[in-house]
Design a protein around this motif. Structure first.
Motif, PDB file in Angstrom:
ATOM      1  N   GLU A   1       0.743  -1.330   0.038  1.00  0.00           N
ATOM      2  CA  GLU A   1      -0.026   0.093  -0.011  1.00  0.00           C
ATOM      3  C   GLU A   1       1.082   1.180  -0.001  1.00  0.00           C
ATOM      4  N   THR A   2       2.156   1.102   0.207  1.00  0.00           N
ATOM      5  CA  THR A   2       2.964   2.374   0.220  1.00  0.00           C
ATOM      6  C   THR A   2       3.171   2.697  -1.436  1.00  0.00           C
TER       7      THR A   2
ATOM      8  N   PRO B   1       2.219   4.235  -4.506  1.00  0.00           N
ATOM      9  CA  PRO B   1       1.235   5.163  -4.836  1.00  0.00           C
ATOM     10  C   PRO B   1       0.196   4.660  -6.056  1.00  0.00           C
ATOM     11  N   GLY B   2      -1.114   4.989  -5.971  1.00  0.00           N
ATOM     12  CA  GLY B   2      -1.893   5.010  -7.371  1.00  0.00           C
ATOM     13  C   GLY B   2      -1.638   3.980  -8.118  1.00  0.00           C
TER      14      GLY B   2
END
Ligand code: ACM
Ligand code: ZN
Length: 601
Positions: A90-91, A93-94
């Motif tokens: 989840e670190t 991004p996008g």
């Protein structure tokens, strides 16, 4: 010495063959190919570290089963293991992701969207041949998109496409990392979205008696057409798209393009009607009455139900092609102009659009409209979609509007993509693949400080003359893939390189039964020369396909020779040589006949 040369050539050959395996579309931001391969077969295990990644693993399993008859087991693991690993992080991004392939494992790292895109890239490394064992090139890909908005417009208003057809379109979009489906759901000729509070919208507005099938004559097909999506179907499609990182931006086109709505509720027109969903294409004089408070009530009620169905932050409110003749002669509209101290009917359109966009803002959403709304003075928090060329978008960006570039001069993929006389009937225009691919959204005319306002690009597939999925495919592909590369890739573009990669991608589309337009052989073009002969070099547009050609006027599909190297044509002054070609894919699909003339000067 001679031996060294031979070895060098062999080495070059290896490098070349090796590089041939990697034909990604869109081109990733960074790729390093290494020596060697990873072998995937029935013993390969699949892993995921998190429930988010599990959904992608399931899609990957489906892909392997469907195209390679491989049924691979998947399991959860916190630690990276040998096999194919979907690692949710989840670190990251996008839409960013990393794909690493070495000799004993494939790992995709990404957040929710990134994992899905890493998987799309991985799938593109698979050959189109159905084999039980697949060799994947070892490599590292680090990738993220150039633009956040990479869209396609699907015009369900003109012609209704089924839930299954819509999902298939979403699948194909997703495989090229497009992330916005602009769903044009309301039109003069059809209302496609169930609204519980106004049942006549679909009882009456979703059906027309017949349809014009040729623009230059009032030729009607005599066939009723219609359909609409129930709210349940819409929720299903929205969820299906979301799983593929596609946001559906619904469009309620207003105050123009509303004849289907007015057929059901003529009381919110200026004249009171009666109306029927249109059967001939064109711009209609009858539009929503902007002077009647009831209009705003109906529109807001409809929007309430739409907002409940579509989680998209952006909602398209149309605003294009709204003639003002009715407003000029309508006492209610004129009273509204006075009451609100507006200059004229154009300002009334500004007032109307602002009211609707303010309403959306009050619900935590954001209005997006066609570039006409800039002329009537849209507020800068409203987004603009530039369609009448790039001018509106450039102007809007300079006024601090966020802008989606969808210029009809490059990205209207309902336009012809070859010589009109040799193409299925369509609305007009001419936008061959190379022209579409050449589009650059950040033009010189937009000062750098405003570049941040160009949020992305979109290709528009209007359906006036497209009523089957086959024709939809034909118009959309390969041009939508060119759009995908414009939207995603920041690497600089080279058409030749694009078409090389595209040839592999088209082979895959053929395998998926997509009725794409088979491009002309590259290099086929009229030429004149003062020499007595000319050598014509052609390139096959679909990998593993072939070109059949004749030079004597015969039908190349019947009497053609297989192209296997430059063609020598003897030129004469009297009569140009006609080189006629068809392209045939390995699976047997055949292009239309393409030709070029070669003349002595
Ligand atoms: C449009 O093509 N009328 C937006
Ligand atoms: Zn009115």
């Amino acid at each position: 010495m001679r031996r060294n040369v031979v070895i060098f050539i062999l080495l070059l050959g290896t490098v070349f063959l090796h590089a041939e395996n990697v034909n990604l579309l869109p081109q990733p931001e960074y790729m390093l190919q290494k020596e060697g391969t990873f072998t995937l077969n029935s013993n390969t295990k699949l892993f995921y570290n998190d429930a988010v990644a599990e959904k992608d693993v399931k899609m990957f399993q489906d892909f392997l089963r469907q195209h390679f008859s491989l049924a691979l087991q998947a399991g959860k693991s916190k630690k990276i293991k040998k096999g194919v690993f979907f690692f949710y992080d989840e670190t990251i991004p996008g839409e960013e992701y990393k794909l690493e392939i070495d000799n004993d494992k494939v790992v995709i790292y990404g957040g929710s969207a990134g994992l899905f895109y890493g998987m799309q890239t991985l799938m593109q490394l698979f050959p189109a041949e159905n084999t039980a064992e697949v060799s994947l090139p070892q490599l590292t890909v680090k990738d993220k998109p150039r633009f956040n908005y990479r869209g396609a417009l699907l015009d369900a208003g003109r012609y209704f496409f089924s839930v299954a057809e819509t999902k298939r379109f979403i699948d194909l979009m997703a495989s090229y990392k497009l992330n916005i489906l602009h769903w044009h759901l309301t039109e003069d000729g059809g209302w496609r979205i169930e609204i519980k509070k106004y049942p006549k919208l679909t009882e009456i507005g979703a059906w027309r008696r017949e349809t014009q099938v040729n623009r230059n004559a009032p030729t009607q097909d005599g066939l009723p057409h219609g359909g609409y999506y129930t709210q349940e179907q819409i929720r299903d499609i929205v969820a299906y798209a979301a799983e593929r990182n596609i946001t559906i931006v619904p469009e309620f086109d207003m105050p123009g393009h509303t004849m289907a709505l007015l057929s059901a509720y003529p009381e919110i027109s200026c004249t009171g009607g009666p109306f029927k969903p249109i059967e001939m294409w064109g711009i209609q004089e009858d539009i929503l009455c902007a002077g009647n408070e009831e209009t705003y009530q109906v529109v807001e009620d409809i929007l309430d139900e739409m907002l409940d169905l579509f989680p998209s932050k952006i909602i398209h409110i149309g605003g294009d092609e709204a003639p003002k003749a009715r407003w000029k002669n309508c006492p209610k509209c004129q009273a509204k102009i006075k009451e609100e101290n507006l200059k004229d009917e154009n300002a009334l359109q500004g007032y109307y659009i602002k009211r609707i966009c303010d309403y959306l803002e009050s619900k935590g959403r954001r209005g997006l409209g066609w570039d006409e709304i800039l002329e009537s003075g849209a507020e800068s928090n409203t987004m603009i979609m530039s369609w009448r060329g790039e001018k509106g978008g450039i102007e809007a960006a300079k006024k601090n509007h966020d802008v989606v570039m969808a210029p009809s001069t490059y990205l209207y993929i309902d336009y012809y993509q070859g010589k009109p006389e040799n193409e299925p009937y369509n609305i007009g225009g001419f936008l061959p693949l190379e022209r579409v691919y050449s589009y650059e959204p950040l033009t010189k005319e937009i000062p750098a400080e405003f570049h941040k306002h160009i949020v992305g690009v979109q290709a528009n597939l209007w359906m006036e003359f497209i009523h089957t999925e086959k024709k939809l495919d034909y118009m959309a592909y390969p041009r939508l893939i060119a759009l995908a590369e414009i939207g995603w890739s920041d690497k600089g573009k080279n058409y030749r390189d694009f078409t090389e990669r595209l040839s592999y991608c088209l082979e895959w589309l053929d395998k998926k039964d997509v009725n794409f337009r088979i491009p002309e052989p590259y290099g086929l073009a009229n030429a004149e020369s003062s020499a007595s002969s000319i050598s014509v070099n052609l390139r096959v547009p679909v990998h593993n396909g072939k070109i059949l050609y004749t030079t004597n006027g015969d039908d190349p599909l019947v009497n053609g020779k297989v192209y296997d190297g430059p063609i020598q044509l003897t030129l004469s002054k009297e009569k140009p040589v006609q080189l006629k070609c068809v392209v045939k894919t390995q699976r047997g699909r055949v292009s239309r006949t393409y030709d070029a003339f070669y003349k002595k000067l």
